[in-house]
Design an enzyme around this catalytic site. Structure first.
Site, short mmCIF file in Angstrom:
data_model
loop_
_atom_site.label_atom_id
_atom_site.label_comp_id
_atom_site.label_asym_id
_atom_site.label_seq_id
_atom_site.Cartn_x
_atom_site.Cartn_y
_atom_site.Cartn_z
N ASP A 42 0.83 -1.21 0.00
CA ASP A 42 0.00 0.00 0.00
C ASP A 42 0.87 1.26 0.00
O ASP A 42 0.58 2.22 -0.71
CB ASP A 42 -0.93 0.02 1.21
CG ASP A 42 -2.03 -1.01 1.09
OD1 ASP A 42 -2.35 -1.41 -0.04
OD2 ASP A 42 -2.57 -1.45 2.12
N ASP A 43 1.91 1.26 0.81
CA ASP A 43 2.84 2.39 0.81
C ASP A 43 3.40 2.62 -0.59
O ASP A 43 3.42 3.75 -1.10
CB ASP A 43 4.00 2.13 1.76
CG ASP A 43 3.64 2.34 3.22
OD1 ASP A 43 2.63 3.00 3.50
OD2 ASP A 43 4.38 1.83 4.08
N LEU A 44 3.88 1.55 -1.19
CA LEU A 44 4.54 1.67 -2.48
C LEU A 44 3.56 2.11 -3.56
O LEU A 44 3.86 2.97 -4.39
CB LEU A 44 5.19 0.34 -2.87
CG LEU A 44 6.32 -0.13 -1.94
CD1 LEU A 44 6.76 -1.54 -2.31
CD2 LEU A 44 7.50 0.82 -2.00
N GLY A 95 2.51 5.74 -3.17
CA GLY A 95 3.60 6.58 -3.65
C GLY A 95 3.67 6.63 -5.16
O GLY A 95 3.85 7.69 -5.76
#
Length: 401
Positions: free
Chosen positions: A173-175, A178
């Site tokens: 999810d972070d990646l 981003g």
């Protein structure tokens, strides 16, 4: 096909005329900014004065931090101080992009939010990542990757049936948040060419995760079908999954009718193509345990390399299941240049993960190794008109470091 990575760049990198103020923390925001930095943007990473606390991405000399923050200059400003805030606003006046991933209300409290920056720079493109959105019932909550994986449904479809929810092994999810924010920022910059006006571009870990549900999400929205865990099998296309070999495991993907026929013939069981219930993809999916068991009984008799060579020759998608060390030793990964050297001023030459984007006429070299905290504070402030005496006074007050 010509190599997309020539010996020398033919022109300045695509974002060489873009200045980015990076207020990001942890991983999602830095992932976004890394795209911009890698492709030439003048990124000024703005951090608070150093503390003894260890951040989410570990110590500054650690592999994670070094990989996230290459190609950026680093300054330290205390945005809670009047002088620090004034310095930020002076930088923002001539910047093109600001990126942040604070809790939704924090940027307003610090007075570095979109409206505040837009008031002095109407052309600013302001990018924000939050956990769950800038407003709404969860707008003020802190969000991290694993929480979004659970809330957004990913953990309910990951792992083997009956063994409980399972997180994905990367901060997906972070990646993805981003990556999506970087894409949105580029769209806003493109629009600004014709309008002269900036935009506030936002996404969140939750939005990124729901977006990534993709066909699993549409199964529910269009068909009312709630997907469950399928382990290593494809949720609907069988056989696609992990199969044992004499020395390990391999992936095989042969769910279409034509590939299924090729697979059956290649491993010596052409009769499977006419077996009742196995002649259609839906039938094979309904009888996946038996289909997988039949294939596994054959693949287990020979080594992985034997089957990969055989299936490749037959045009059947397949491949090894590599550990991370074997990934970077793989000849195709090496050909693609996915480990790129970075010459660090203290740590020596280290390899970091390359950008996955290729643009003809440009290399993916690391132009600037990850900087120490505040290493570029004086130089950056001088660029926007601060004198050495003013910088020294600000440093004495603790506004910069």
């Amino acid at each position: 096909m010509p190599d997309p990575r020539p010996e020398a760049p033919a022109a300045p990198l695509p974002l060489a005329n873009i200045t980015v103020l990076d207020l990001t923390l942890a991983r999602a925001g830095p992932t976004c900014v890394r795209h911009l930095a890698d492709w030439g943007a003048n990124v000024i990473r703005i951090e608070p004065p150093p503390t003894e606390a260890e951040g989410v991405t570990g110590n500054r000399d650690g592999s994670d931090f070094q990989n996230l923050h290459r190609n950026k200059r680093a300054i330290c400003l205390d945005l809670k101080s009047a002088d620090g805030l004034a310095a930020f606003m002076r930088l923002a006046r001539t910047a093109d992009v600001v990126v942040e991933n604070m809790r939704a209300n924090v940027k307003h409290r610090l007075k570095v939010d979109y409206e505040s920056v837009k008031a002095i720079n109407p052309g600013i493109v302001y990018g924000s990542i939050s956990g769950f959105g800038q407003d709404g019932p969860y707008g003020k909550r802190a969000g991290v990757d694993q929480i979004a994986q659970g809330l957004g449904g990913l953990m309910s479809i990951t792992g083997e049936p009956g063994r409980g929810p399972m997180r994905v092994g990367i901060p997906i999810d972070d990646l993805t948040a981003g990556n999506l924010l970087a894409l949105g920022i580029m769209m806003a910059l493109f629009e600004r060419v014709s309008t002269g006006v900036g935009r506030w571009v936002t996404t969140s870990l939750l939005e990124a995760q729901v977006f990534m549900l993709d066909f699993q999400g549409s199964r529910w929205l269009m068909d009312g079908d709630v997907a469950g865990q399928a382990g290593n099998d494809h949720p609907t296309g069988i056989p696609t999954g992990v199969f044992p070999t004499a020395d390990g495991h391999i992936n095989i993907a042969a769910s279409s009718g034509r590939l299924w026929e090729r697979l059956a013939e290649t491993i010596g069981h052409p009769e499977w193509t006419t077996r009742e219930g196995w002649t259609t993809q839906k039938g094979r999916s309904n009888d996946r345990l038996a289909v997988n068991a039949a294939i596994s009984a054959v693949t287990a008799t020979q080594a992985s390399a034997h089957w990969i060579d055989l299936f490749e020759a037959a045009g059947i998608p397949c491949g090894p299941i590599n550990t991370i060390d074997k990934v970077f030793a793989d000849p195709q990964v090496q050909h693609l240049g996915m480990a790129v050297p970075m010459a660090h001023q203290r740590l020596g030459t280290k390899a970091v993960v390359a950008s996955a984007i290729n643009i003809s006429g440009h290399r993916r070299d690391i132009r600037l190794a990850t900087r120490d905290a505040g290493q570029d504070t004086d130089a950056v402030l001088r660029e926007v008109g601060y004198s050495d005496a003013e910088i020294a006074t600000m440093r004495a007050k603790g506004a910069v470091s």
